[in-house]
Design a protein around this motif. Structure first.
Motif, PDB file in Angstrom:
ATOM      1  N   ASN A  42       0.632  -1.223   0.001  1.00 29.26           N
ATOM      2  CA  ASN A  42       0.067   0.142   0.278  1.00 29.26           C
ATOM      3  C   ASN A  42       0.786   1.464   0.131  1.00 29.26           C
ATOM      4  O   ASN A  42       0.385   2.262   0.704  1.00 29.26           O
ATOM      5  CB  ASN A  42      -1.028  -0.011   1.110  1.00 29.26           C
ATOM      6  CG  ASN A  42      -1.856  -1.087   1.229  1.00 29.26           C
ATOM      7  OD1 ASN A  42      -2.513  -1.467   0.226  1.00 29.26           O
ATOM      8  ND2 ASN A  42      -2.105  -1.756   2.326  1.00 29.26           N
ATOM      9  N   LYS A  43       1.959   1.187  -0.957  1.00 27.59           N
ATOM     10  CA  LYS A  43       2.816   2.478  -0.808  1.00 27.59           C
ATOM     11  C   LYS A  43       2.615   2.916  -2.339  1.00 27.59           C
ATOM     12  O   LYS A  43       2.562   2.389  -3.300  1.00 27.59           O
ATOM     13  CB  LYS A  43       4.272   2.163  -0.629  1.00 27.59           C
ATOM     14  CG  LYS A  43       4.466   1.536   0.718  1.00 27.59           C
ATOM     15  CD  LYS A  43       4.134   2.316   1.719  1.00 27.59           C
ATOM     16  CE  LYS A  43       4.381   1.705   3.235  1.00 27.59           C
ATOM     17  NZ  LYS A  43       4.139   2.750   4.259  1.00 27.59           N
ATOM     18  N   LYS A 108      -5.848  -1.824  -6.913  1.00 29.19           N
ATOM     19  CA  LYS A 108      -5.880  -0.864  -6.034  1.00 29.19           C
ATOM     20  C   LYS A 108      -4.370   0.121  -5.816  1.00 29.19           C
ATOM     21  O   LYS A 108      -4.244   1.211  -5.122  1.00 29.19           O
ATOM     22  CB  LYS A 108      -6.016  -1.532  -4.565  1.00 29.19           C
ATOM     23  CG  LYS A 108      -7.476  -2.067  -4.564  1.00 29.19           C
ATOM     24  CD  LYS A 108      -7.800  -2.584  -3.264  1.00 29.19           C
ATOM     25  CE  LYS A 108      -8.829  -3.340  -2.902  1.00 29.19           C
ATOM     26  NZ  LYS A 108      -8.999  -4.192  -1.823  1.00 29.19           N
TER      27      LYS A 108
END
Length: 304
Positions: A42-43, A108
């Motif tokens: 999630n970076k 995502k």
């Protein structure tokens, strides 16, 4: 590949690498594994785009077979791919199956590409007006980048050398037991479009004078980058006492296949040696390159 622990303390990873437009040059592979790691953790990935030194219109050479993907073949694109780092990142983000992460992770994942101003696909490095900063010891300038695409694959197996350690990396050819004059005559006889050959004096990696055959691009539009390498393979098979592809070690053969990306080329060279119809193979790849370019236009960040 960055680990979760290494990524834990950052909000975004900035990728600022100067690619040279050829699939086996591993900067694009480094970008791909960083994208995978960041998306998994999630970076955000931020790519600062840079010019493709060969321009954005030249596409050539073997596509990559799916079973030959490696760090010298991370994207299933032609050997000379015609995209920028930012465009390749965009392809990876928006195309299922390019990144080795679950589809939910890919969709995502956050990618931001900082596009260049003033660059067009028709521009080769000299047209940018920018200074070429060496990307590795032998990738010193635009001439080296063009030479890498042109001679690199032809020097994998068989005996050809492409001038490492001289003033002209990837541009000056030599072959054991062949004088520069003999080599030039053989290369001239190929009548390759957009390329000429001349015998020059230079310096070897040991500092001693040497002579070799310099490859000059005389017509950029007519030049087909990987064509010379294919004919070098054919000549190597003809000039060695035994077919060097049929007698190569498994390690050398595996490296050759990973760099070229083509099982069909390897099988033909092992089977047919000097009789391999490399011209027909190159034409088949040229037709596939046209299709590839049509398919990837949707990801272009820059117009001709």
């Amino acid at each position: 590949k960055p680990t979760p622990a290494q990524l834990k303390s950052i909000d975004a990873l900035v990728i600022d690498l100067q690619d040279i437009g050829t699939r086996s040059y591993t900067f694009i592979s480094a970008m791909k594994v960083c994208m995978e790691a960041c998306f998994e953790n999630n970076k955000e990935v931020i790519v600062l785009d840079r010019p493709n030194p060969l321009g954005g219109l030249k596409v050539d050479g073997p596509p990559l077979d799916s079973d030959l993907m490696s760090y010298v073949g991370a994207f299933r694109v032609p050997y000379v791919h015609g995209l920028t780092m930012g465009e390749l990142a965009t392809v990876a983000k928006n195309t299922p199956g390019v990144l080795t992460v679950p589809e939910s992770v890919r969709t995502k994942g956050k990618l931001t590409v900082i596009a260049m101003k003033g660059w067009h696909r028709s521009m080769r490095w000299p047209e940018t007006g920018l200074k070429f900063v060496p990307t590795s010891p032998m990738m010193r300038n635009f001439g080296s980048a063009a030479g890498y695409a042109m001679t690199g694959l032809g020097c994998e197996i068989g005996g050809f050398k492409h001038g490492i350690g001289t003033g002209y990396p990837f541009r000056t050819l030599s072959f054991p037991q062949k004088s520069p004059e003999e080599l030039k005559r053989a290369l001239d006889a190929l009548r390759l479009p957009g390329v000429s050959f001349s015998v020059i004096g230079t310096t070897g990696s040991d500092g001693k004078p040497m002579r070799g055959v310099y490859t000059e691009i005389t017509d950029w539009n007519a030049w087909r980058p990987t064509e010379l390498s294919l004919h070098m393979m054919q000549l190597a098979a003809a000039w060695n006492p035994k077919n060097p592809f049929a007698t190569a070690s498994k390690t050398d053969g595996d490296l050759f296949r990973k760099h070229t990306g083509s099982n069909a080329l390897w099988q033909a060279l092992v089977r047919d040696g000097a009789r391999t119809n490399v011209a027909a193979m190159h034409e088949q790849w040229r037709q596939r390159a046209v299709q590839y370019q049509q398919q990837t236009r949707r990801y272009w960040l820059y117009q001709p």
